[in-house]
Design a protein around this motif. Structure first.
Motif, mmCIF file in Angstrom:
data_model
loop_
_atom_site.group_PDB
_atom_site.id
_atom_site.type_symbol
_atom_site.label_atom_id
_atom_site.label_comp_id
_atom_site.label_asym_id
_atom_site.label_seq_id
_atom_site.Cartn_x
_atom_site.Cartn_y
_atom_site.Cartn_z
ATOM 1 N N HIS A 93 0.043 1.849 -5.813
ATOM 2 C CA HIS A 93 0.512 2.915 -6.701
ATOM 3 C C HIS A 93 1.943 3.342 -6.410
ATOM 4 O O HIS A 93 2.503 4.169 -7.115
ATOM 5 N N LYS A 94 2.527 2.773 -5.364
ATOM 6 C CA LYS A 94 3.913 3.138 -5.064
ATOM 7 C C LYS A 94 4.851 2.086 -5.641
ATOM 8 O O LYS A 94 4.478 0.918 -5.779
ATOM 9 N N THR A 95 6.058 2.502 -5.967
ATOM 10 C CA THR A 95 7.049 1.557 -6.467
ATOM 11 C C THR A 95 7.556 0.709 -5.305
ATOM 12 O O THR A 95 7.287 0.996 -4.136
ATOM 13 N N VAL A 96 8.334 -0.305 -5.664
ATOM 14 C CA VAL A 96 8.956 -1.156 -4.645
ATOM 15 C C VAL A 96 9.799 -0.288 -3.703
ATOM 16 O O VAL A 96 9.719 -0.407 -2.478
ATOM 17 N N ARG A 97 10.561 0.617 -4.315
ATOM 18 C CA ARG A 97 11.429 1.491 -3.522
ATOM 19 C C ARG A 97 10.606 2.327 -2.523
ATOM 20 O O ARG A 97 10.923 2.398 -1.336
ATOM 21 N N GLU A 98 9.508 2.882 -3.029
ATOM 22 C CA GLU A 98 8.668 3.729 -2.160
ATOM 23 C C GLU A 98 7.946 2.901 -1.093
ATOM 24 O O GLU A 98 7.812 3.329 0.052
ATOM 25 N N ASN A 99 7.503 1.714 -1.496
ATOM 26 C CA ASN A 99 6.855 0.839 -0.519
ATOM 27 C C ASN A 99 7.811 0.490 0.611
ATOM 28 O O ASN A 99 7.446 0.529 1.778
ATOM 29 N N MET A 100 9.043 0.136 0.228
ATOM 30 C CA MET A 100 10.005 -0.282 1.248
ATOM 31 C C MET A 100 10.386 0.871 2.172
ATOM 32 O O MET A 100 10.586 0.678 3.367
ATOM 33 N N GLY A 101 10.456 2.068 1.611
ATOM 34 C CA GLY A 101 10.900 3.200 2.420
ATOM 35 C C GLY A 101 9.778 3.937 3.132
ATOM 36 O O GLY A 101 10.040 4.829 3.939
ATOM 37 N N PHE A 102 8.526 3.539 2.861
ATOM 38 C CA PHE A 102 7.404 4.357 3.300
ATOM 39 C C PHE A 102 7.358 4.615 4.812
ATOM 40 O O PHE A 102 7.161 5.747 5.253
ATOM 41 N N GLY A 103 7.598 3.555 5.575
ATOM 42 C CA GLY A 103 7.559 3.702 7.039
ATOM 43 C C GLY A 103 8.567 4.732 7.514
ATOM 44 O O GLY A 103 8.311 5.516 8.433
ATOM 45 N N LEU A 104 9.724 4.755 6.856
ATOM 46 C CA LEU A 104 10.773 5.691 7.255
ATOM 47 C C LEU A 104 10.431 7.103 6.789
ATOM 48 O O LEU A 104 10.728 8.086 7.473
#
Ligand SMILES: Nc1ncnc2c1ncn2[C@@H]1O[C@H](COP(=O)(O)OP(=O)(O)OP(=O)(O)O)[C@@H](O)[C@H]1O
Ligand SMILES: [Mg+2]
Length: 353
Positions: free
Chosen positions: A89-100
């Motif tokens: 349900h997260k965008t590519v941007r959110e997926n990539m930034g999630f850990g941070l």
């Protein structure tokens, strides 16, 4: 950054010992690949490095710091799995930034790092999409991007390309090679794919049944396998291996054929020769003679399968088009420099350094 050392590592699941004493040193910036048959412990070893599994015995250090009982998040490593493991349900941007985001890194810093990783991985135009709107290769790129933004000490990859089709796998293999050149980061990579291992690795670790069989550069393993297992595991099609005894400079095959081979050790029990090291010749000139059973035409190469009575079937690589046919009788020629001799228990026969 990214020096990983394993000392005397054991891992059991209940009664079952899966890793049986492994020592391994991975240099800063090195790309090390684990290969071995299914179930030999590749993923387990990677998970031990990542901290997802805890070793039963032994120590793991990263950059000199003892990490043996540290949690995964404290080890500073990023892992990329075969299954991508993206949030749907997260965008590519959110997926990539999630850990941070979880690590409470300021939003502006996250945006900058995600942008940089997206440029590196050619994902800029896809940042607002969700995983289901991406191809397999693009999803795997996002998973790699998520690993990059965390700027880990090392990347751990567990068969990252095996869900992709053949063409995409080749493309992504090149991407990973470029990424390694660009980031110069330590990478530990598990694969089933021979070509991936041979082309990407600085060094390959061949595992069998929880133990290391051999560690070396791809060409070291190819040219000087330490034992029969490595000899037949590395290389495709695999090395031909047949029974052969050697005594006083003569190699004798199971059909009684003798081959003068000065310098042959006296303790050989198996002779190995790679498909590309054999050429077809007249029956009188060959070391052995046999009948062609099948010829496969691959375009750039052909493979002839030659049955030698009582000895075995040899795969012979012929460059380009093969002008031979099933049923023909042929000689098999190879030289002393082309062969590998192994002792009864599969180790390299002595005096053949
Ligand atoms: N959590 C677990 N509990 C019990 N046994 C496990 C567990 N994880 C792995 N194993 C066993 O440990 C052995 C090694 O597994 P591992 O996943 O490391 O193999 P692998 O080399 O990665 O194989 P593959 O190439 O199939 O991925 C296998 O016999 C497996 O069944
Ligand atoms: Mg595995």
């Amino acid at each position: 950054m990214g020096r990983i050392e394993l000392k005397n590592i054991y891992k059991s699941f209940g009664e079952v010992e899966v890793i049986k004493g492994i020592d391994l040193f991975i240099n800063e910036g090195e790309l090390v690949i684990f290969v071995g048959p299914s179930g030999c412990g590749k993923s387990t070893l990677l998970r031990l490095i990542s901290g997802l599994e805890e070793a039963t015995h032994g120590t793991i250090t990263i950059d000199g710091e003892d990490m043996t009982s540290k949690r995964p998040a404290e080890r500073g490593l990023s892992m990329v799995f075969q299954s991508y493991a993206l949030y749907p349900h997260k965008t590519v941007r959110e997926n990539m930034g999630f850990g941070l985001t979880v690590a409470r890194v300021p939003k502006t810093v996250i945006a900058k790092k995600v942008h940089e990783a997206a440029v590196t991985l050619k994902l800029e135009d896809l940042l607002d999409r969700r995983p289901k709107e991406l191809s397999g290769g693009q999803r795997q790129r996002v998973a790699i991007g998520r690993a990059i933004v965390r700027e880990p000490r090392a990347f751990l990859f567990d068969e990252p390309l095996s869900n992709l089709d053949a063409a995409l796998r080749v493309e992504m293999r090149l991407e990973i090679a470029k990424l390694h050149q660009l980031l110069r980061a330590t990478m530990v990579y598990v694969t089933h794919d021979q070509v991936e291992a041979m082309t990407l690795a600085d060094r390959i670790v061949v595992l069998q049944d929880g133990l290391v069989e051999q560690i070396g550069t791809p060409l070291e393993l190819y040219e000087r396998p330490a034992n029969l297992f490595v000899a037949q595991f590395i290389g495709s099609p695999k090395m031909n291996v047949v029974g052969a005894n050697s005594k006083a400079g003569t190699v004798t095959f199971a059909n009684g054929s003798e081959w003068d081979f000065k310098g042959a050790p006296d303790n050989a029990a198996h002779l190995g020769v790679r498909p590309e090291s054999i050429s077809l010749c007249g029956t009188a000139e060959g070391v052995l003679a046999g009948e062609i059973e099948v010829v496969e035409h691959l375009g750039s190469d052909s493979f002839a399968y030659v049955a030698v009575d009582k000895v075995g079937v040899f795969t012979v690589r012929i460059v380009g088009r093969a002008h031979v046919k099933p049923g023909e009788v042929t000689g098999l020629s190879f030289g002393a420099d082309d062969i590998h001799l192994f002792g009864q228990h599969g180790g390299v026969a002595l005096a053949f350094a």
